[in-house]
Scaffold this motif. Sequence first.
Motif, PDB file in Angstrom:
ATOM      1  N   LEU A  81       8.866   0.318   4.087  1.00 10.29           N
ATOM      2  CA  LEU A  81       9.140   0.851   3.090  1.00 10.29           C
ATOM      3  C   LEU A  81       9.136   3.150   3.794  1.00 10.29           C
ATOM      4  CD1 LEU A  81       9.718  -1.603   0.545  1.00 10.29           C
ATOM      5  CD2 LEU A  81      11.659  -1.658   1.833  1.00 10.29           C
ATOM      6  N   VAL A  82      10.316   3.394   2.754  1.00  9.56           N
ATOM      7  CA  VAL A  82       9.850   5.029   3.211  1.00  9.56           C
ATOM      8  C   VAL A  82      11.268   5.443   2.011  1.00  9.56           C
ATOM      9  CG1 VAL A  82      10.388   7.054   4.447  1.00  9.56           C
ATOM     10  CG2 VAL A  82       9.763   5.283   5.628  1.00  9.56           C
ATOM     11  N   PHE A  83      10.339   6.313   1.446  1.00  9.09           N
ATOM     12  CA  PHE A  83      11.558   6.783  -0.273  1.00  9.09           C
ATOM     13  C   PHE A  83      11.231   8.196  -0.081  1.00  9.09           C
ATOM     14  CE2 PHE A  83      10.121   7.725  -4.687  1.00  9.09           C
ATOM     15  CZ  PHE A  83      11.897   6.991  -5.744  1.00  9.09           C
ATOM     16  N   SER A  84      12.051   8.788  -0.131  1.00 15.13           N
ATOM     17  CA  SER A  84      12.953  10.282   0.074  1.00 15.13           C
ATOM     18  C   SER A  84      12.677  10.891  -1.461  1.00 15.13           C
ATOM     19  CB  SER A  84      14.040  10.293   0.556  1.00 15.13           C
ATOM     20  OG  SER A  84      14.222  10.015   1.645  1.00 15.13           O
ATOM     21  N   TRP A 131      14.203  11.635   3.822  1.00 17.39           N
ATOM     22  CA  TRP A 131      15.539  11.598   4.494  1.00 17.39           C
ATOM     23  C   TRP A 131      15.920  13.094   3.641  1.00 17.39           C
ATOM     24  CZ3 TRP A 131      20.568   9.301   6.439  1.00 17.39           C
ATOM     25  CH2 TRP A 131      20.804   8.053   6.975  1.00 17.39           C
ATOM     26  N   SER A 132      16.337  14.385   4.276  1.00 18.02           N
ATOM     27  CA  SER A 132      16.446  15.606   3.224  1.00 18.02           C
ATOM     28  C   SER A 132      17.705  15.246   2.172  1.00 18.02           C
ATOM     29  CB  SER A 132      17.082  16.508   4.563  1.00 18.02           C
ATOM     30  OG  SER A 132      18.677  16.274   4.567  1.00 18.02           O
ATOM     31  N   GLN A 133      17.365  16.187   1.557  1.00 15.05           N
ATOM     32  CA  GLN A 133      18.172  16.212   0.673  1.00 15.05           C
ATOM     33  C   GLN A 133      20.096  16.637   0.878  1.00 15.05           C
ATOM     34  OE1 GLN A 133      17.463  16.465  -3.387  1.00 15.05           O
ATOM     35  NE2 GLN A 133      16.368  15.233  -1.954  1.00 15.05           N
ATOM     36  N   LEU A 170       0.744  -1.172  -0.172  1.00 13.51           N
ATOM     37  CA  LEU A 170       0.468  -0.122   0.181  1.00 13.51           C
ATOM     38  C   LEU A 170       0.562   1.552   0.332  1.00 13.51           C
ATOM     39  CD1 LEU A 170      -3.055   1.075   0.030  1.00 13.51           C
ATOM     40  CD2 LEU A 170      -2.523   1.213   2.787  1.00 13.51           C
ATOM     41  N   LEU A 171       0.622   2.269  -1.235  1.00 13.51           N
ATOM     42  CA  LEU A 171       1.757   3.670  -1.279  1.00 13.51           C
ATOM     43  C   LEU A 171       1.198   4.569  -0.757  1.00 13.51           C
ATOM     44  CD1 LEU A 171       3.407   2.608  -4.146  1.00 13.51           C
ATOM     45  CD2 LEU A 171       4.539   1.666  -2.510  1.00 13.51           C
ATOM     46  N   SER A 172       1.850   5.656   0.227  1.00  9.85           N
ATOM     47  CA  SER A 172       1.089   6.649   0.510  1.00  9.85           C
ATOM     48  C   SER A 172       1.919   8.371   0.873  1.00  9.85           C
ATOM     49  CB  SER A 172       0.369   6.669   1.852  1.00  9.85           C
ATOM     50  OG  SER A 172      -0.351   5.630   2.178  1.00  9.85           O
ATOM     51  N   THR A 173       1.310   8.439   0.143  1.00  9.87           N
ATOM     52  CA  THR A 173       2.191  10.052  -0.239  1.00  9.87           C
ATOM     53  C   THR A 173       2.209  10.562   1.428  1.00  9.87           C
ATOM     54  OG1 THR A 173       0.275  11.502  -1.067  1.00  9.87           O
ATOM     55  CG2 THR A 173       2.271  10.757  -2.121  1.00  9.87           C
ATOM     56  N   VAL A 174       3.747  11.047   1.566  1.00 11.57           N
ATOM     57  CA  VAL A 174       3.450  11.735   3.026  1.00 11.57           C
ATOM     58  C   VAL A 174       4.536  13.071   2.713  1.00 11.57           C
ATOM     59  CG1 VAL A 174       3.424   9.935   4.444  1.00 11.57           C
ATOM     60  CG2 VAL A 174       5.849  10.695   3.156  1.00 11.57           C
ATOM     61  N   ASP A 175       4.792  13.992   3.398  1.00 13.69           N
ATOM     62  CA  ASP A 175       5.631  14.884   3.638  1.00 13.69           C
ATOM     63  C   ASP A 175       7.129  14.427   2.870  1.00 13.69           C
ATOM     64  OD1 ASP A 175       6.225  17.615   2.977  1.00 13.69           O
ATOM     65  OD2 ASP A 175       6.756  17.520   4.846  1.00 13.69           O
ATOM     66  N   GLY A 176       7.418  14.570   1.504  1.00 13.00           N
ATOM     67  CA  GLY A 176       9.241  14.308   1.382  1.00 13.00           C
ATOM     68  C   GLY A 176       8.970  13.225   0.472  1.00 13.00           C
ATOM     69  N   ALA A 214      15.925   8.117  -2.520  1.00  9.88           N
ATOM     70  CA  ALA A 214      16.571   7.085  -1.493  1.00  9.88           C
ATOM     71  C   ALA A 214      15.814   6.229  -0.834  1.00  9.88           C
ATOM     72  CB  ALA A 214      17.316   7.553  -0.158  1.00  9.88           C
ATOM     73  N   LEU A 215      15.501   5.158  -0.563  1.00  9.60           N
ATOM     74  CA  LEU A 215      15.164   4.263  -0.307  1.00  9.60           C
ATOM     75  C   LEU A 215      15.228   4.013   1.530  1.00  9.60           C
ATOM     76  CD1 LEU A 215      12.798   2.353  -0.478  1.00  9.60           C
ATOM     77  CD2 LEU A 215      13.655   0.782  -1.664  1.00  9.60           C
ATOM     78  N   HIS A 216      14.945   3.767   2.183  1.00  8.88           N
ATOM     79  CA  HIS A 216      15.892   3.079   3.423  1.00  8.88           C
ATOM     80  C   HIS A 216      14.017   1.627   4.204  1.00  8.88           C
ATOM     81  CE1 HIS A 216      15.954   4.690   8.211  1.00  8.88           C
ATOM     82  NE2 HIS A 216      16.852   3.885   7.778  1.00  8.88           N
TER      83      HIS A 216
END
Length: 623
Positions: free
Chosen positions: A171-174, A215-217, A154-160, A201-203
Motif C-alpha cells: 500500500l502506498v499512501f500519498s 502520486w503527485s498533487q 510495517l509503515l515507512s516514510t518515503v518522499d511524498g 491518496a491510497l494506491h
Amino acid sequence: MPPSLKCVTEIRLAPRLSGAPIADHALLSDCHCAALVTIDGSVDWLCFPRFDSPSVFGRLLDADAGHWSIRPADHYTVSRRYLDRTLVLETTFSCPAGTVVLTDALAMGPDNRGHALGKGAPRLMIRSVTCTEGTVPVEVSYAPRPEYGLLRPLLSTVDGGVTARGGAEWLVFSAPVSMDIAGSTATAHLPMSAGQTHYFALHRSTLEEEPAWIWSQAQLADRLDATVEAWESWSEMHQHYQGPWRELVHHSGRVLQGLTFQPSGAIVAAATTSLPEAIGGERNWDYRFSWVRDASFTMEALWVAACPDEASDFFEFMTTAAAGSIGPGTPLQIMFGVGGEHDLSERTLPHLAGWRDSRPVRVGNGAWVQQQIDVYGELLGAAHRLADQITEVDDETLAFLTALAESAAQRWREPDQGIWEVRGEPRHFLYSKVMCWMALDRAIKLAGALRAGHRVDAWRQIRDEIWQTVISEGWNDKAGAFTQYYGSSDLDAANLMMPIVGFLPADDPRMLATIDAIADRLTDDRGLVYRYSTEAGVDGLAGTEGAFLLCTFWLAQALAMAGQVSRARAVFERAAAYTNDVGLLAEEVDTESGELLGNFPQALSHIGLINAAWAISQADSTA
Ligand SMILES: OC[C@H]1O[C@H](O[C@H]2O[C@H](CO)[C@@H](O)[C@H](O)[C@H]2O)[C@H](O)[C@@H](O)[C@@H]1O
C-alpha cells in the motif's frame, strides 16, 4: 413533503463511536470495489481491489480493524452530498473559525471501449481537502489493517508519503505533508487557511503486480476531475426516467451501477458483509457476491437505462459462470463470485467483534449450495425485458437460456429453500413455483429468438399446469390469501410479485385480498412490510429481524398496478423516507428504533424503489 434526495443535512456530531449508525455511511465505488465513508470523514470500510477482497479498513466491524480519517481538529457541524450525477462524495465541515470541504472518490480507470465507467480501475482512492473559509486545523489518521484487521503492517516514510508492507498487500499512501508514524498508524496535523487544497491518496498493489507508487498533487487533481466526468457522462447516457421522485430514481440507478463489477458484468447484492438484520443477532451475511436473482432484478430495474454492452456483459457473465453446470441433473448454482467463482464457502472471522457486537462476522455465503428454483424465472425475465438490448447473443447464450426453461420445466415440482434462502427444511414455496411459471412464460415469448419454436407446445402445457397448481395449492381460506408454501397459513411478501410478473392481474379478487392481508398483517407499526413472520420458525434461524424495504416497495408497486395509486404513493413515501442524507438504503429497518439495518447499500432496496416509482408513474399516466 415527498422524499427526495436530502443531499445537504446539518448534523451536530456526537463523539466518534465504533459501529457508527449504518445511515451515517456513504458509498464510494470504482465499479470494481467499494468503500464506505462515515459522516465525520472516516473511511471505515474499503475492500481492495474487488468487492469481495479482504478489507484494508474495517472499522465498520471492529474498532481496531483499520480506518482513514480526515476531519477538523476543532468542533464542527457537517453536511454532505454527492456531486451532481456522480458517486463522488463532498463533506463540508463548518468550524467556528472556518470551513473545510472534503471530496472523496474511488478513481475510475481509463477506458478502451469508449465507456464512461471503464473496465480497468487504478486501485486508487483519492481524498482532497480544501479550506474554503477562515482557518481550520485538520487531522489525518491513516491506520491500514489488511486482511480484515488481522495484520498491522510495517509503515515507512518515503518522499511524498508512507508505504505499508504486510502480508500480500503493498500500500502506498500519498500525502502532501510529512506523516508521524507510531506503530502501524500514521498521523498528521495540518493547519489550513482559505484557498488551500491538499490531496491524499491510497494506491494498492500486490507482490506480483506493478508496484503502487506516490502520486503527485497534479496527477491526483486530474484523476479526481476525470472520475467526476466519468460519472457525469454515465448518468447523461443512462438516466432518462422523468417520472415522480426523479432524483431518487436516478441516484438509485447510480448506486446499482456502483455495485456492478465492470470487468465481468457481475452485480453484487451489497457492498458489505455482516451488517446485522437484528442488532446483536446471528443474521449476519456476506452480500459481496452476484446472486442470479438479485443481479437479474438489477438488470431489469436498469432496463430503461441499460446499454447494449452492459446487458450483453451481464448475460455473458451468467452464461460463462454457469458454463458446464446447468443441464439434466445439474441445477443452476444460485450465486457466483464477481469473477465467476463457484465455491463461496462460508466461514466466520472470530477476531472481529462485529458491528455493535453482532457476531459472527461471516465471509463467504453458505447459500451457494442451496436449491432455489426461482432463479430460472428471474434470469429469463431479465432476458425477455432486455431482449432488444442484448446484441451479442452467441450460440452458448441461446443454449443457456433454453436450458433455463428446460430446468424450470423439469424441476418445478421440487421443494427448495426459496427466495429467502431459508436455512430450515426445503418446502414448496409459492414464489419459487411462480418463478418457474415465469421462466416458461418468458421462454415461450422468446422462443423465436431462442430458435426453440418446437418446444413451445410442451412449455405452454407445463406453464399452465404450474398456474393451476399454484392457484389451488397456494390459496389458503383461513388466511384469506395466497400463502408462503403449499398448505401454509403464513403470509409471505414475495407473493406481491404475482401481479408484478403477470401471474394474476393485480385487481383479481384473490390478489387484492392477498395485498390487503399483507398490508394489514405483515407490517410493523410504521407500516413497513416484513418479508414473512419469523415466529413461524420456517427460516431455521434464531431471533427476529427488521422490516424489509424491498417488500415495502413491492407493496407500493402492487397497489399502483391495482389502480390504488394514492395508497401506493403513501407506501412508497413511507419506505423512501428511510433513505439516508445521501440517498442510500440498507436492506431493512429496525422496527423499534427506525434505524437502517442489514447490509449497505443494498441493491434489492434500490431496485424496489426504482420499480415502484416506475409503476406509480405508469399508473399516473393511465389514470
Ligand atoms: O434469511 C437467511 C438468508 O439471508 C440472506 O439472504 C438474503 O439476501 C440475499 C442477497 O440479497 C437475497 O437474495 C435473499 O433473497 C435474502 O433472503 C443470506 O444471503 C443467506 O445466506 C441466508 O440464508
